[in-house]
Motif scaffolding. Structure first.
Motif, PDB file in Angstrom:
ATOM      1  N   LEU A   1      30.124  29.088 -16.853  1.00 50.40           N
ATOM      2  CA  LEU A   1      28.771  29.575 -16.541  1.00 50.40           C
ATOM      3  C   LEU A   1      28.339  29.153 -15.144  1.00 50.40           C
ATOM      4  O   LEU A   1      27.761  29.942 -14.387  1.00 50.40           O
ATOM      5  CB  LEU A   1      27.775  29.060 -17.582  1.00 50.40           C
ATOM      6  N   LYS A   2      28.629  27.902 -14.788  1.00 46.71           N
ATOM      7  CA  LYS A   2      28.257  27.405 -13.454  1.00 46.71           C
ATOM      8  C   LYS A   2      29.024  28.142 -12.367  1.00 46.71           C
ATOM      9  O   LYS A   2      28.471  28.494 -11.323  1.00 46.71           O
ATOM     10  CB  LYS A   2      28.491  25.904 -13.359  1.00 46.71           C
TER      11      LYS A   2
ATOM     12  N   GLU B   1      33.359  23.341 -25.029  1.00 45.34           N
ATOM     13  CA  GLU B   1      31.990  23.335 -24.496  1.00 45.34           C
ATOM     14  C   GLU B   1      32.002  23.049 -23.008  1.00 45.34           C
ATOM     15  O   GLU B   1      31.276  23.688 -22.235  1.00 45.34           O
ATOM     16  CB  GLU B   1      31.148  22.296 -25.239  1.00 45.34           C
ATOM     17  N   THR B   2      32.819  22.087 -22.586  1.00 44.06           N
ATOM     18  CA  THR B   2      32.905  21.742 -21.164  1.00 44.06           C
ATOM     19  C   THR B   2      33.393  22.943 -20.359  1.00 44.06           C
ATOM     20  O   THR B   2      32.833  23.268 -19.301  1.00 44.06           O
ATOM     21  CB  THR B   2      33.858  20.548 -20.955  1.00 44.06           C
ATOM     22  N   LEU B   3      34.436  23.612 -20.840  1.00 46.47           N
ATOM     23  CA  LEU B   3      34.961  24.778 -20.130  1.00 46.47           C
ATOM     24  C   LEU B   3      33.941  25.906 -20.096  1.00 46.47           C
ATOM     25  O   LEU B   3      33.810  26.601 -19.085  1.00 46.47           O
ATOM     26  CB  LEU B   3      36.260  25.259 -20.785  1.00 46.47           C
ATOM     27  N   SER B   4      33.211  26.077 -21.170  1.00 49.15           N
ATOM     28  CA  SER B   4      32.194  27.119 -21.217  1.00 49.15           C
ATOM     29  C   SER B   4      31.104  26.850 -20.180  1.00 49.15           C
ATOM     30  O   SER B   4      30.687  27.758 -19.457  1.00 49.15           O
ATOM     31  CB  SER B   4      31.601  27.184 -22.620  1.00 49.15           C
TER      32      SER B   4
ATOM     33  N   SER C   1      39.493  14.430 -35.623  1.00 44.99           N
ATOM     34  CA  SER C   1      39.448  13.967 -34.235  1.00 44.99           C
ATOM     35  C   SER C   1      39.910  15.075 -33.285  1.00 44.99           C
ATOM     36  O   SER C   1      39.279  15.316 -32.249  1.00 44.99           O
ATOM     37  CB  SER C   1      40.339  12.730 -34.076  1.00 44.99           C
ATOM     38  N   ARG C   2      41.010  15.748 -33.629  1.00 50.03           N
ATOM     39  CA  ARG C   2      41.511  16.838 -32.781  1.00 50.03           C
ATOM     40  C   ARG C   2      40.495  17.971 -32.682  1.00 50.03           C
ATOM     41  O   ARG C   2      40.286  18.529 -31.616  1.00 50.03           O
ATOM     42  CB  ARG C   2      42.830  17.371 -33.343  1.00 50.03           C
ATOM     43  N   THR C   3      39.881  18.292 -33.818  1.00 52.89           N
ATOM     44  CA  THR C   3      38.878  19.357 -33.827  1.00 52.89           C
ATOM     45  C   THR C   3      37.704  18.998 -32.933  1.00 52.89           C
ATOM     46  O   THR C   3      37.208  19.820 -32.160  1.00 52.89           O
ATOM     47  CB  THR C   3      38.389  19.625 -35.271  1.00 52.89           C
ATOM     48  N   TRP C   4      37.258  17.751 -33.028  1.00 53.81           N
ATOM     49  CA  TRP C   4      36.142  17.292 -32.210  1.00 53.81           C
ATOM     50  C   TRP C   4      36.493  17.365 -30.729  1.00 53.81           C
ATOM     51  O   TRP C   4      35.699  17.830 -29.910  1.00 53.81           O
ATOM     52  CB  TRP C   4      35.756  15.867 -32.616  1.00 53.81           C
ATOM     53  N   GLN C   5      37.717  16.912 -30.373  1.00 50.50           N
ATOM     54  CA  GLN C   5      38.148  16.973 -28.977  1.00 50.50           C
ATOM     55  C   GLN C   5      38.211  18.417 -28.494  1.00 50.50           C
ATOM     56  O   GLN C   5      37.813  18.726 -27.368  1.00 50.50           O
ATOM     57  CB  GLN C   5      39.518  16.305 -28.805  1.00 50.50           C
ATOM     58  N   TYR C   6      38.702  19.303 -29.344  1.00 51.72           N
ATOM     59  CA  TYR C   6      38.791  20.717 -28.983  1.00 51.72           C
ATOM     60  C   TYR C   6      37.411  21.290 -28.715  1.00 51.72           C
ATOM     61  O   TYR C   6      37.197  22.009 -27.737  1.00 51.72           O
ATOM     62  CB  TYR C   6      39.485  21.498 -30.105  1.00 51.72           C
TER      63      TYR C   6
END
Length: 111
Positions: free
Chosen positions: A89-90, A82-85, A72-77
């Motif tokens: 980019l934006k 991905e969101t920060l990436s 679960s922690r890995t998935w959240q990370y």
């Protein structure tokens, strides 16, 4: 094979630098002291690991529960990364756009 290559690459063993008998005795004492400290730390670590296992058992924490939490922690990370990436980019694109607009405006002002 790799072990042999590594030994060949390093070359023949070198003799230790010349030391006085007093320095050798000092180093031997330090060696014994460090080995004793390592042994003590290993014993403390083993005791702490046993204590940890007992606490987890009392709390009902099983290895399967821990695995689920880690997944679960890995998935959240990954989602956060991905969101920060994407945000990065934006933001880069936006700054580039602003830079282009400012550049054009400065050219207009110069003309």
């Amino acid at each position: 094979e790799m072990g042999e290559d590594a030994v060949t690459a390093v070359g023949p063993p070198t003799s230790p630098p010349a030391m006085s008998e007093e320095e050798q005795l000092e180093l031997q004492e330090e060696l014994i002291k460090v080995e004793d400290e390592i042994q003590t730390l290993s014993q403390v670590l083993a005791a702490k690991e046993k204590q940890l296992a007992d606490i987890k058992r009392k709390l009902g924490i099983t290895p399967l529960n821990e695995l689920r939490q880690n997944i679960s922690r890995t998935w959240q990370y990954r989602r956060t990364s991905e969101t920060l990436s994407q945000a990065s980019l934006k933001a880069t694109a936006a700054f580039s756009s602003v830079g282009s607009v400012l550049s054009r405006k400065l050219e207009d002002v110069r003309s």
